[in-house]
Write an enzyme that holds these catalytic residues in place. Sequence first.
Site, PDB file in Angstrom:
ATOM      1  N   ASP A  14       0.830  -1.215   0.000  1.00  0.00           N
ATOM      2  CA  ASP A  14       0.000   0.000   0.000  1.00  0.00           C
ATOM      3  C   ASP A  14       0.861   1.260   0.000  1.00  0.00           C
ATOM      4  OD1 ASP A  14      -2.072  -1.850   0.311  1.00  0.00           O
ATOM      5  OD2 ASP A  14      -2.056  -1.652   2.485  1.00  0.00           O
ATOM      6  N   GLU A 195     -11.208   0.613  -3.965  1.00  0.00           N
ATOM      7  CA  GLU A 195     -10.593   1.206  -2.776  1.00  0.00           C
ATOM      8  C   GLU A 195      -9.246   1.812  -3.173  1.00  0.00           C
ATOM      9  OE1 GLU A 195      -9.927  -1.820   0.131  1.00  0.00           O
ATOM     10  OE2 GLU A 195      -8.665  -3.042  -1.176  1.00  0.00           O
TER      11      GLU A 195
END
Length: 442
Positions: A14, A195
Site C-alpha cells: 500500500d 478502494e
Amino acid sequence: MPNPILPLWEYIPDGEPRVFGDRVYLYGSHDRVACNDFCDFKLKVWSASVDDLNNWQCHGDSFRTKDGFDRKSDTDWTDRELFAPDVICKDGRYYLYAYIVGSKGCVGVSDNPEGPFNLLSKYKYTEGNEGDDGIFNDAGVLVDDDGRVYIYYGFTESYMNEINAENMYEILDSSLVRSVINDSESVCDEQRFYEASSPRKIGDLYYLIYSPCKGSRLSYATSKSPRGPFEYRGYIVDNGIDYPSGNNHGSVCKIGEQWYVFYHRMTNNTIMSRRACVEKIEILEDGTIPTVEMTSLGFENALNPYKPVPAEIACVLKGGAFITERDIFSRSIVNITDGCVIGYKYFDFGEDFSSDTMLAALKVRGMGSKCTVRIYSDDYQNGEPIGEVKIFPSDGIYKTRVKALKGVHAIYFTASHGVKGWTKGYFDSKPLFEFEEFVFLK
C-alpha cells in the site's frame, strides 16, 4: 535496487511515496510473515536519498495501535490493525492519516517526515457529512496549491471531503462529494472504484490513483478540479499478469526527472505477504500514463547477468511456483512443477562478448527428482531455448553452456519433469527443485 526494493524481511504494501527535501519516503501498511490477516498494529517508514535509490533506511515504528517494544499505543479507543496510511506536509509539519480497521481513523503529527507521529486527533465531522461510515478507508490526502486540503477515501464507493487547513483533522461541513469516480454498476470492473484512493496534482490536472474492482491493477482517473468528477483514463500496472495476483495499492512519484509508480506484489503463496515494488513510468502531454509491465528492474535501467541473481526477484511465475521466506536472510522459489515458468526482465549482456557460448549456473535445492530446465531469451512460448540444464535429486550448483547473448534481454526458465531416458511417473505433479539463485559467466 531491483524489485522488490526493500530488504528481504520487510513487507511494506500500500505504498505512498513522497519526496520531502532531498529524500523519498515510503509510507505504507506493514504485513506480517506467516499471518492470516492483512497488515499489522504498527506502521513503519523507509526512505532513501533522491540521489541514491539503491540504499533504503528504516526509521522504525512511526505509529501504533498496540503497545510494542519501546513504543506505547497511540490510540486509546481501538487496538485494531492499521491499514494504508498517507503522509503530507503542511506549513512545515508532517501529518499522518491512518485508517484503522472497523474504527474511527485519526491524524498524527510530527516535525519530521520519518516520524514518529504523535496523535493529533480523531477525524472530527458533523454526522451526515462523511462517507464510508466515518471510517475513511484507505484515505489519501492532497494539499492544493492554494493551501486547501482534500481527503479522498472509500470502499466500493469513492468519497471526497475538504479538511480544515487550520487544524488538519476537522472535516468541513457541506464538503462531502459522493462518487468522485463513477462507481455505478453500469461501469465495468476494470474501471469501477473499489478502494485505495491516492490523489496527486500534476501540472494542471488532478489525478486519483485507485484500485478498481479488477483488483490486481492500479488505475487512474483525472479531473480539472479537486472535487471531481474524475474521468477514468486507464491503468498503470497490473501485478497479476503472469504472476500470483492479489490486491494492489500504490501511487506515482517524481524523483529527480523520472516518474515512478510504486505498487506491491505477493509472496509466501498468500495475498497477505506483500512487498514494495516500483516501475518507471511516463506521463504524456495529454495527461495519460501508458501502462507499464511488471519487471524485475526496480530503480535499475537493466540488471547485470554476470553477478549472482537472487531467484526471488522473478517477475514472471506461472504454473503454481511461488516465492517463500525461509528466514530473514534467504528466499527461494518453491513448488516448481512440470510446466512452470520463471522469468526476469531485463538483463544487459553487453556488446563485448566474442565467444558463441557462455556458461549458466543455477543454485538449487534438490527435491528427490530429476528434471530438465530450459533457458530462453525473450520468448519462451515460441522461441528456441538458448540452452538447457539437467537438475538431479541433490542440492547443488548445476552448470551448462548456453548461446551467448548481446544487448538487453528477458530471461526465462521452464521446468520439465524427467531427463532423457527417465520414465515419468510418481514425480509428474511433485515439486522438482527449489530455485535460489543463478548467474551467467563469460
